[in-house]
Design a protein around this motif. Structure first.
Motif, mmCIF file in Angstrom:
data_model
loop_
_atom_site.group_PDB
_atom_site.id
_atom_site.type_symbol
_atom_site.label_atom_id
_atom_site.label_comp_id
_atom_site.label_asym_id
_atom_site.label_seq_id
_atom_site.Cartn_x
_atom_site.Cartn_y
_atom_site.Cartn_z
ATOM 1 N N THR A 7 0.971 -1.343 0.189
ATOM 2 C CA THR A 7 0.009 0.101 -0.200
ATOM 3 C C THR A 7 0.930 1.210 0.005
ATOM 4 N N VAL A 8 1.756 1.280 1.021
ATOM 5 C CA VAL A 8 2.666 2.523 0.984
ATOM 6 C C VAL A 8 3.450 2.540 -0.187
ATOM 7 N N ALA A 9 4.303 1.475 -0.734
ATOM 8 C CA ALA A 9 5.008 1.674 -1.929
ATOM 9 C C ALA A 9 3.922 2.017 -3.359
ATOM 10 N N ALA A 10 2.615 1.794 -3.276
ATOM 11 C CA ALA A 10 1.756 2.345 -4.430
ATOM 12 C C ALA A 10 1.468 3.655 -4.082
ATOM 13 N N GLY A 11 2.152 4.328 -3.072
ATOM 14 C CA GLY A 11 1.744 5.980 -3.064
ATOM 15 C C GLY A 11 0.676 6.284 -1.865
ATOM 16 N N ASN A 12 -0.065 5.068 -1.322
ATOM 17 C CA ASN A 12 -0.893 5.444 -0.402
ATOM 18 C C ASN A 12 -0.420 5.624 0.931
ATOM 19 N N ALA A 13 -1.373 6.071 2.040
ATOM 20 C CA ALA A 13 -0.869 6.400 3.481
ATOM 21 C C ALA A 13 -1.529 5.253 4.367
ATOM 22 N N MET A 14 -0.940 4.947 5.474
ATOM 23 C CA MET A 14 -1.423 3.967 6.158
ATOM 24 C C MET A 14 -2.574 4.531 7.195
ATOM 25 N N LEU A 15 -3.629 4.956 6.750
ATOM 26 C CA LEU A 15 -4.760 5.604 7.493
ATOM 27 C C LEU A 15 -5.741 4.723 7.951
ATOM 28 N N ALA A 16 -5.747 3.650 7.523
ATOM 29 C CA ALA A 16 -6.797 2.640 7.719
ATOM 30 C C ALA A 16 -6.895 2.260 9.052
ATOM 31 N N PRO A 17 -5.861 1.630 9.860
ATOM 32 C CA PRO A 17 -5.930 1.079 11.132
ATOM 33 C C PRO A 17 -6.442 2.275 12.028
ATOM 34 N N THR A 18 -7.497 1.858 12.949
ATOM 35 C CA THR A 18 -8.295 2.576 13.967
ATOM 36 C C THR A 18 -7.172 3.297 14.908
ATOM 37 N N VAL A 19 -5.867 2.617 15.332
ATOM 38 C CA VAL A 19 -5.139 3.432 16.211
ATOM 39 C C VAL A 19 -4.324 4.532 15.161
ATOM 40 N N THR A 20 -4.142 4.825 14.130
ATOM 41 C CA THR A 20 -3.555 5.667 13.399
ATOM 42 C C THR A 20 -4.676 6.945 13.233
ATOM 43 N N ARG A 21 -6.107 6.660 13.188
ATOM 44 C CA ARG A 21 -7.096 7.529 13.215
ATOM 45 C C ARG A 21 -6.890 8.136 14.573
ATOM 46 N N ARG A 22 -6.817 7.418 15.678
ATOM 47 C CA ARG A 22 -6.826 7.999 16.987
ATOM 48 C C ARG A 22 -5.878 8.879 17.249
ATOM 49 N N ALA A 76 -10.371 4.262 2.304
ATOM 50 C CA ALA A 76 -9.806 4.111 1.307
ATOM 51 C C ALA A 76 -10.440 4.912 -0.150
ATOM 52 N N ASN A 77 -9.679 5.063 -1.037
ATOM 53 C CA ASN A 77 -10.388 5.681 -2.190
ATOM 54 C C ASN A 77 -11.686 4.873 -2.550
ATOM 55 N N ALA A 78 -11.849 3.733 -2.515
ATOM 56 C CA ALA A 78 -13.099 2.980 -3.017
ATOM 57 C C ALA A 78 -14.041 3.291 -2.078
ATOM 58 N N ASP A 79 -13.799 3.242 -0.691
ATOM 59 C CA ASP A 79 -14.958 3.785 0.329
ATOM 60 C C ASP A 79 -15.406 5.015 0.280
ATOM 61 N N VAL A 80 -14.544 6.026 -0.189
ATOM 62 C CA VAL A 80 -14.750 7.483 -0.258
ATOM 63 C C VAL A 80 -15.563 7.425 -1.581
ATOM 64 N N ALA A 81 -15.258 6.851 -2.461
ATOM 65 C CA ALA A 81 -15.991 6.979 -3.827
ATOM 66 C C ALA A 81 -17.613 6.612 -3.694
ATOM 67 N N ARG A 82 -17.817 5.335 -2.833
ATOM 68 C CA ARG A 82 -19.021 4.955 -2.838
ATOM 69 C C ARG A 82 -19.762 6.130 -1.917
ATOM 70 N N ARG A 83 -18.977 6.690 -0.983
ATOM 71 C CA ARG A 83 -19.878 7.569 -0.121
ATOM 72 C C ARG A 83 -20.232 8.830 -0.759
ATOM 73 N N VAL A 84 -19.305 9.270 -1.641
ATOM 74 C CA VAL A 84 -19.531 10.356 -2.197
ATOM 75 C C VAL A 84 -20.297 10.560 -3.701
ATOM 76 N N GLY A 85 -20.574 9.136 -4.030
ATOM 77 C CA GLY A 85 -21.216 8.946 -5.453
ATOM 78 C C GLY A 85 -20.355 9.369 -6.661
ATOM 79 N N ALA A 86 -18.884 8.826 -6.828
ATOM 80 C CA ALA A 86 -18.231 9.277 -7.669
ATOM 81 C C ALA A 86 -17.297 8.015 -7.943
ATOM 82 N N SER A 87 -16.547 8.003 -8.864
ATOM 83 C CA SER A 87 -15.689 6.876 -9.269
ATOM 84 C C SER A 87 -14.427 7.075 -8.364
ATOM 85 N N GLU A 88 -13.616 5.753 -8.395
ATOM 86 C CA GLU A 88 -12.452 5.750 -7.683
ATOM 87 C C GLU A 88 -11.365 6.773 -8.469
ATOM 88 N N ALA A 89 -11.506 6.555 -9.780
ATOM 89 C CA ALA A 89 -10.425 7.263 -10.470
ATOM 90 C C ALA A 89 -10.683 9.065 -10.180
#
Length: 215
Positions: free
Chosen positions: A115-130, A169-182
């Protein structure tokens, strides 16, 4: 192949992490380090894609080394034994892209490196958000400064950025806002450029500084 460097002062921990990561067909551990200075030297010499950096090490610890390693090019993920390491927040501000607990399951550890190598951040774990939520500095001056910076965004960009700051993640955000992942990826990239932040973690911290998730 994802080139990875492991920095931890305990040899057994390094050996365990190496064993887990090298079991993945697309990850290669190119080096190890026992403190922050060694990690920086190895990062410059070996040019890894990802550095797993222990927070607590004798001498130069991970928190002190993180900004210099980030400046050298690799993407840095902090390693910690406890989720109480509030000073990891300083490393996130410095450009580290997240952190992992040392007891992260093997499959999740390899997935995190990808995930990190692909350019994304490790935001998913609850502890990171906390951590981001608890240690963002929210004084009136910082809140106003953060809101002024975020005002550069369009309404659509701002809406997507707020969802990203929740740790999805982008896929979850896309579903929530009604947009494509791209489309979400495009808006996030534009927001990063407009705001002058390096990654999604720093973006999330800025949103938390502005107290926008409470609205």
């Amino acid at each position: 192949m994802i080139r990875t460097l492991i920095a931890d002062d305990e040899q057994l921990v390094r050996a365990g992490l190496r064993l887990i990561l090298e079991a993945a067909p697309d990850i290669a551990v190119v080096g190890e380090a026992a403190d922050g200075d060694e990690a920086l030297a190895a990062a410059v010499r070996l040019r890894p894609d990802v550095v797993l950096l222990d927070v607590r090490m004798p001498g130069t610890d991970g928190l002190a080394a993180a900004p210099r390693i980030v400046a050298a090019g690799p993407r840095v993920v902090m390693l910690t034994t406890f989720d109480r390491d509030e000073y990891v927040h300083g490393a996130l501000r410095a450009g580290a892209v997240g952190f992992l607990l040392k007891d992260t399951p093997p499959r999740e550890l390899a997935a995190a490196v990808r995930t990190v190598a692909a350019g994304n951040a490790m935001l998913a774990p609850t502890v990171t958000r906390r951590l981001i939520s608890s240690f963002a500095e929210r004084g009136p001056a910082r809140r106003e400064a953060a809101r002024q910076r975020l005002a550069r965004l369009t309404d659509r960009e701002a809406a997507i950025v707020r969802e990203v700051a929740r740790g999805d993640a982008n896929a979850d955000v896309a579903r929530r806002v009604g947009a494509s992942e791209a489309t979400v990826k495009t808006h996030v990239s534009r927001a990063l450029a407009k705001l002058g932040v390096a990654n999604r973690v720093q973006l999330a911290i800025l949103v938390h500084d502005a107290d926008l998730l409470e609205e």
